[in-house]
Design a protein around this motif. Structure first.
Motif, PDB file in Angstrom:
ATOM      1  N   ASP A  31       0.800  -1.231   0.000  1.00  0.00           N
ATOM      2  CA  ASP A  31       0.000   0.000   0.000  1.00  0.00           C
ATOM      3  C   ASP A  31       0.828   1.275   0.000  1.00  0.00           C
ATOM      4  N   ILE A  32       2.135   1.186  -0.208  1.00  0.00           N
ATOM      5  CA  ILE A  32       2.970   2.380  -0.114  1.00  0.00           C
ATOM      6  C   ILE A  32       2.917   3.199  -1.399  1.00  0.00           C
ATOM      7  N   GLU A  33       3.486   4.387  -1.334  1.00  0.00           N
ATOM      8  CA  GLU A  33       3.553   5.280  -2.495  1.00  0.00           C
ATOM      9  C   GLU A  33       5.009   5.478  -2.910  1.00  0.00           C
ATOM     10  N   PHE A  34       5.250   5.404  -4.215  1.00  0.00           N
ATOM     11  CA  PHE A  34       6.548   5.726  -4.786  1.00  0.00           C
ATOM     12  C   PHE A  34       6.427   7.048  -5.536  1.00  0.00           C
ATOM     13  N   ALA A  35       7.248   8.005  -5.179  1.00  0.00           N
ATOM     14  CA  ALA A  35       7.291   9.284  -5.893  1.00  0.00           C
ATOM     15  C   ALA A  35       8.605   9.362  -6.661  1.00  0.00           C
ATOM     16  N   LEU A  36       8.517   9.355  -7.967  1.00  0.00           N
ATOM     17  CA  LEU A  36       9.702   9.363  -8.825  1.00  0.00           C
ATOM     18  C   LEU A  36      10.018  10.788  -9.246  1.00  0.00           C
ATOM     19  N   THR A  37      11.295  11.139  -9.233  1.00  0.00           N
ATOM     20  CA  THR A  37      11.684  12.460  -9.722  1.00  0.00           C
ATOM     21  C   THR A  37      13.019  12.378 -10.450  1.00  0.00           C
ATOM     22  N   ASP A  38      13.168  13.196 -11.479  1.00  0.00           N
ATOM     23  CA  ASP A  38      14.380  13.206 -12.300  1.00  0.00           C
ATOM     24  C   ASP A  38      14.380  14.512 -13.086  1.00  0.00           C
ATOM     25  N   VAL A  39      15.556  14.920 -13.557  1.00  0.00           N
ATOM     26  CA  VAL A  39      15.633  16.123 -14.392  1.00  0.00           C
ATOM     27  C   VAL A  39      15.211  15.827 -15.825  1.00  0.00           C
ATOM     28  N   SER A  40      15.166  14.551 -16.200  1.00  0.00           N
ATOM     29  CA  SER A  40      14.805  14.154 -17.564  1.00  0.00           C
ATOM     30  C   SER A  40      13.343  13.697 -17.613  1.00  0.00           C
ATOM     31  N   GLU A  41      12.497  14.489 -18.245  1.00  0.00           N
ATOM     32  CA  GLU A  41      11.091  14.078 -18.408  1.00  0.00           C
ATOM     33  C   GLU A  41      10.989  12.815 -19.251  1.00  0.00           C
ATOM     34  N   HIS A  42      11.863  12.690 -20.232  1.00  0.00           N
ATOM     35  CA  HIS A  42      11.852  11.525 -21.120  1.00  0.00           C
ATOM     36  C   HIS A  42      12.076  10.243 -20.321  1.00  0.00           C
ATOM     37  N   ASN A  43      13.165  10.202 -19.538  1.00  0.00           N
ATOM     38  CA  ASN A  43      13.462   9.013 -18.750  1.00  0.00           C
ATOM     39  C   ASN A  43      12.402   8.765 -17.682  1.00  0.00           C
ATOM     40  N   LEU A  44      11.904   9.850 -17.113  1.00  0.00           N
ATOM     41  CA  LEU A  44      10.880   9.730 -16.079  1.00  0.00           C
ATOM     42  C   LEU A  44       9.617   9.088 -16.651  1.00  0.00           C
ATOM     43  N   GLY A  45       9.257   9.477 -17.866  1.00  0.00           N
ATOM     44  CA  GLY A  45       8.083   8.886 -18.505  1.00  0.00           C
ATOM     45  C   GLY A  45       8.261   7.404 -18.768  1.00  0.00           C
ATOM     46  N   MET A  46       9.478   7.007 -19.175  1.00  0.00           N
ATOM     47  CA  MET A  46       9.733   5.594 -19.460  1.00  0.00           C
ATOM     48  C   MET A  46       9.637   4.747 -18.193  1.00  0.00           C
ATOM     49  N   ILE A  47      10.260   5.195 -17.105  1.00  0.00           N
ATOM     50  CA  ILE A  47      10.243   4.384 -15.890  1.00  0.00           C
ATOM     51  C   ILE A  47       8.843   4.371 -15.262  1.00  0.00           C
TER      52      ILE A  47
END
Length: 488
Positions: A31-47
């Motif tokens: 039930d946990i939450e993962f918050a992903l952050t990166d300077v690359s929107e492209h890579n962030l969208g893929m992951i």
């Protein structure tokens, strides 16, 4: 259980996926939450797409969010995991290319040596920004788990200057233990008990037992020399084992660049390394590997996305520390691992302020280090040389002091074995100018560095290194994978 984990640098797609699936192998964490952050929107969208597919395929209530707004991702997070590479492959290429002009041949260049020191200069200001956000918007008492290199410098800065509860994590100890278990004929790595201690990438197996039986130097040397693969790939590590009496955790290529003896002359480099894989000593090996991996992932992304539809298999949970630490802290199921923390007396013959890597136990009360360890004198001496470089490097990064930075590079073991002071001074000027975009603390020093470079008479050379390989094309990688599949 419900809490939030923020992953900074989540665009490191393969590693983020591994951490994610490891953590979801713990039943209480669905039930946990993962918050992903990166300077690359492209890579962030893929992951994000990959992790969403995993959640959907396993019918989990887990929440996954993604944003380039780091502060938003950190809001309310109990755990923050960093796997950033500041400057990306562009800056990393300069970490390898520029020192080669001065005769410094690195395999990896991400821990110390010229490349690792400049990598730390890029990372530390960003690490302190992370710490500021953690202190201001994360859950009170949040824990910062740093996977990013240079491990010791990043962790040192976060603890000493960021004032955040930080632990550095690496997998070198586990990989070394797996090698030792294999050469000794163990049926599984679990049959090997060990005490491994030192500093990150210079940790030493100071006590070994196989099924309770003590293993000495002579038996271990004989086992490695008899192994058909490691006897060729780990020549340098085996030589250090013979001379020091204990085995190092680090790969042949990594270890070679932390010492002043094996990469100081081109003919010596080729004598000690093995070219069967980058990690055994190839010039710029990790840069080539990282470039190929990025290109491969970009091209084969649909296959990675399809693979994410498979069920999570707890039996394939990796030995990366993060998921096991979180499980111990949240469930009180005790975990033993090796952690990068401030020494504070854990290793008796290393400085109190150093970041050491040593055994510890985790439970609901936190990470509890096993104190009272004394390293063999040769191991301590080797670690001390690196610690002194790390300390100066951290202080230089905090102050933006280019003179102290030059002294740090000058005192690096491999740099000192290869380059003169005049060469070091010019090399650092050149690296700071080339990487100015990622070195805000040196902005005032850049104009003078450029001026010195315009007048310098120190000679350099265009040199690919003693054992350089070209980046392989996607077609070459496909052909190699196909051949390996057919052979195996």
């Amino acid at each position: 259980m419900s809490f939030k984990i923020a992953i900074i640098g989540a665009g490191s797609v393969g590693f983020t996926k591994k951490l994610f699936t490891d953590i979801l192998c713990v039943p209480e964490f669905k039930d946990i939450e993962f918050a992903l952050t990166d300077v690359s929107e492209h890579n962030l969208g893929m992951i994000k797409a990959i992790l969403d597919r995993i959640v959907e395929a396993n019918n989990l209530p887990t929440k996954v969010t993604a944003t380039t707004n780091r502060r938003k991702a950190l809001e309310g997070a109990r755990y923050i995991i960093s796997c950033v590479r500041v400057g990306g492959l562009e800056a990393y290429a300069d970490d390898i290319r520029i020192p080669l002009k001065y005769g410094i041949d690195q395999c990896v260049g991400d821990t110390i040596c010229a490349g690792g020191i400049l990598y730390g200069q890029r990372n530390i200001p960003v690490i302190l920004d992370f710490c500021k956000d953690i202190s201001e918007v994360a859950e009170t008492g949040a824990k910062f788990l740093n996977y990013a290199n240079p491990m010791a410098m990043n962790t040192w800065a976060a603890i000493e200057y960021g004032k955040v509860d930080t632990v550095g994590l690496c997998h070198g100890v586990q990989h070394g233990a797996e090698q030792i278990a294999e050469v000794l004929g163990a049926k599984s790595p679990g049959e090997l008990d060990y005490v491994c201690s030192g500093i990150n990438h210079q940790t030493w197996f100071i006590e070994l037992r196989l099924n309770g039986r003590p293993i000495g130097k002579d038996e271990l040397v004989a086992a490695f020399e008899a192994h058909p693969v490691y006897s060729k790939q780990e020549k340098l590590r085996i030589d250090v084992l013979k001379r020091f009496g204990v085995y190092s955790t680090e790969s042949n290529g990594h270890l070679s660049e932390y010492l002043p003896w094996y990469r100081k002359r081109p003919d010596e480099i080729t004598r000690w390394i093995d070219m069967s894989d980058w990690i055994h000593g190839e010039t710029g090996g990790y840069l080539r590997y990282s470039t190929e991996t990025r290109n491969w992932f970009e091209t084969e992304y649909p296959q990675f996305l399809e693979a994410a539809s498979k069920p999570i298999d707890p039996a394939r949970r990796s030995n990366e520390h993060a998921s096991h630490i979180l499980e111990a802290l949240e469930t009180n199921r005790v975990y033993r691992g090796h952690f990068n923390v401030k020494n504070n007396g854990v290793i008796a013959n290393l400085p109190q302020d150093a970041i050491i890597e040593s055994p510890g136990f985790v439970d609901r009360f936190g990470i509890n280090m096993a104190a009272g360890i004394t390293l063999p004198e040769a191991c301590a001496a080797t670690c001390m040389a690196s610690i002194n470089v790390q300390r100066m490097s951290v202080h230089a990064a905090i102050a933006g002091d280019i003179d102290l930075l030059k002294l740090a590079v000058l005192h690096d073991p491999l740099v000192g074995a290869v380059s003169t002071p005049e060469e070091v001074w010019q090399m650092v000027d050149e690296m700071v100018v080339a990487q100015a975009a990622w070195l805000p603390q040196y902005a005032d020093a850049v104009p003078a560095a450029k001026e010195r470079l315009s007048k310098s008479k120190v000679k350099t050379r265009e040199w690919a290194g003693a054992a350089r390989r070209s980046v392989r094309s996607i077609e070459e990688l496909r052909a190699e994978k196909a051949a390996l599949k057919q052979a195996g």
